[in-house]
Design an enzyme around this catalytic site. Structure first.
Site, PDB file in Angstrom:
ATOM      1  N   CYS A   1    -128.554 -56.872  54.851  1.00  0.00           N
ATOM      2  CA  CYS A   1    -127.392 -55.834  54.965  1.00  0.00           C
ATOM      3  C   CYS A   1    -126.028 -56.863  55.274  1.00  0.00           C
ATOM      4  CB  CYS A   1    -127.203 -54.863  55.744  1.00  0.00           C
ATOM      5  SG  CYS A   1    -127.597 -55.737  57.490  1.00  0.00           S
TER       6      CYS A   1
ATOM      7  N   ASP B   1    -124.994 -57.949  57.928  1.00  0.00           N
ATOM      8  CA  ASP B   1    -124.638 -57.694  59.429  1.00  0.00           C
ATOM      9  C   ASP B   1    -124.990 -58.943  60.088  1.00  0.00           C
ATOM     10  OD1 ASP B   1    -123.727 -55.570  58.405  1.00  0.00           O
ATOM     11  OD2 ASP B   1    -125.109 -54.402  59.604  1.00  0.00           O
TER      12      ASP B   1
ATOM     13  N   CYS C   1    -123.728 -52.358  61.305  1.00  0.00           N
ATOM     14  CA  CYS C   1    -124.042 -51.003  61.504  1.00  0.00           C
ATOM     15  C   CYS C   1    -123.809 -50.361  62.898  1.00  0.00           C
ATOM     16  CB  CYS C   1    -125.066 -50.609  60.730  1.00  0.00           C
ATOM     17  SG  CYS C   1    -126.435 -50.850  61.459  1.00  0.00           S
TER      18      CYS C   1
ATOM     19  N   CYS D   1    -132.393 -53.042  62.465  1.00  0.00           N
ATOM     20  CA  CYS D   1    -131.094 -53.323  62.885  1.00  0.00           C
ATOM     21  C   CYS D   1    -131.494 -53.697  64.546  1.00  0.00           C
ATOM     22  CB  CYS D   1    -130.148 -52.031  62.922  1.00  0.00           C
ATOM     23  SG  CYS D   1    -130.064 -51.541  61.298  1.00  0.00           S
TER      24      CYS D   1
HETATM   25 FE1  FES Z   1    -127.278 -54.252  58.799  1.00  0.00          FE
HETATM   26 FE2  FES Z   1    -128.160 -52.226  60.669  1.00  0.00          FE
HETATM   27  S1  FES Z   1    -127.596 -51.825  58.425  1.00  0.00           S
HETATM   28  S2  FES Z   1    -127.844 -54.207  60.966  1.00  0.00           S
END
Ligand code: FES
Length: 143
Positions: free
Chosen positions: A34, A36, A59, A103
């Site tokens: 993602c 992140d 997120c 996550c």
């Molecule tokens: Fe990337 Fe949750 S969608 S850490």
């Protein structure tokens, strides 16, 4: 997607957000899927995590897991912090939707990476203590 009240609580008002100046250990991990990123700062004194702060560019589930993970290791010894598993974090959050479990792995990895950094700064090889950290980051998630 249904989130528990606990997740919503920590997402809406995350604890321990920010940076620590002159941190003793900093861990940055990324999720390649993602994109992140989570950054964790530790202040360690005599083997105790005196303070911990984090920044998560990610997120809601990642923010909630970092928030509760920092609560769970604050004031604890390094040994105890190393035992923090993503499962314990998910339990403390009263569950996460299956698609969001990955996550919570970021929080566990961020803690371990920051502790490994702490040992490295002391000139100690962290691998025998912290273990091998399976980072999801393959080098291109650091901004
Ligand atoms: Fe990337 Fe949750 S969608 S850490």
């Amino acid at each position: 997607m249904i989130y528990s009240e606990k997740v919503m609580e920590h997402f809406a008002a995350p604890h321990n957000v920010g940076e620590i100046e002159n941190a003793d250990g900093i861990g940055e991990v990324g999720n390649e899927k993602c994109g992140d990123i989570m950054k964790m700062y530790l202040k360690i004194n005599a083997g105790i995590i005196e303070d911990v702060k984090f920044k998560t560019f990610g997120c809601g589930a990642a923010i909630a897991t970092s928030s509760i993970a920092t609560d769970m290791i604050k004031g604890k010894s390094i040994e105890e912090a190393l035992k923090l598993s993503n499962k314990a974090v998910v339990e403390a959050l009263e569950g996460l939707p299956p698609a969001k479990i990955h996550c919570s792995v970021l929080a566990e990895e961020a803690v371990k990476t920051a502790i490994a950094d702490y040992y490295r700064r002391q000139g100690i090889d962290p691998e025998p203590i912290v273990g091998k950290i399976e980072s999801h980051c393959h080098g291109d998630c650091h901004p």
